[in-house]
Design a protein around this motif. Structure first.
Motif: not given
Length: 86
Positions: A62-69
């Motif tokens: 959606g409007t969220r940006r999710i960061y991960s390793v």
């Protein structure tokens, strides 16, 4: 993607903290900023540096940006370090 030096990117203590948090679970900039004494824009700048060298990935929900390793981003670093233990 420019692919700068991963060792230079991980030299900053704030970036190491971000990586440690992302190792536990994917997070947003807001989630990451809660545990750091720096602003959200500063967290975003650190994430950009980690993205540029391939240590972090980002996905949109959606409007969220999710960061991960990005585990594959650590392959070069691991290969270089492993030569000292062989």
């Amino acid at each position: 993607m420019s692919n700068p030096d991963v060792f230079a990117a991980t030299a900053d203590p704030n970036r190491r903290h971000i990586l440690e948090e992302l190792r536990r679970a994917p997070k947003t900039v807001n989630d990451l900023a809660k545990g750091l004494p720096i602003s959200r824009p500063a967290v975003s700048q650190h994430l950009k540096a980690l993205l540029d060298c391939g240590l972090v990935t980002v996905t949109s929900e959606g409007t969220r940006r999710i960061y991960s390793v990005n585990n594959r981003g650590f392959d070069g670093m691991n290969l270089w370090l492993d030569q000292f233990w062989s």
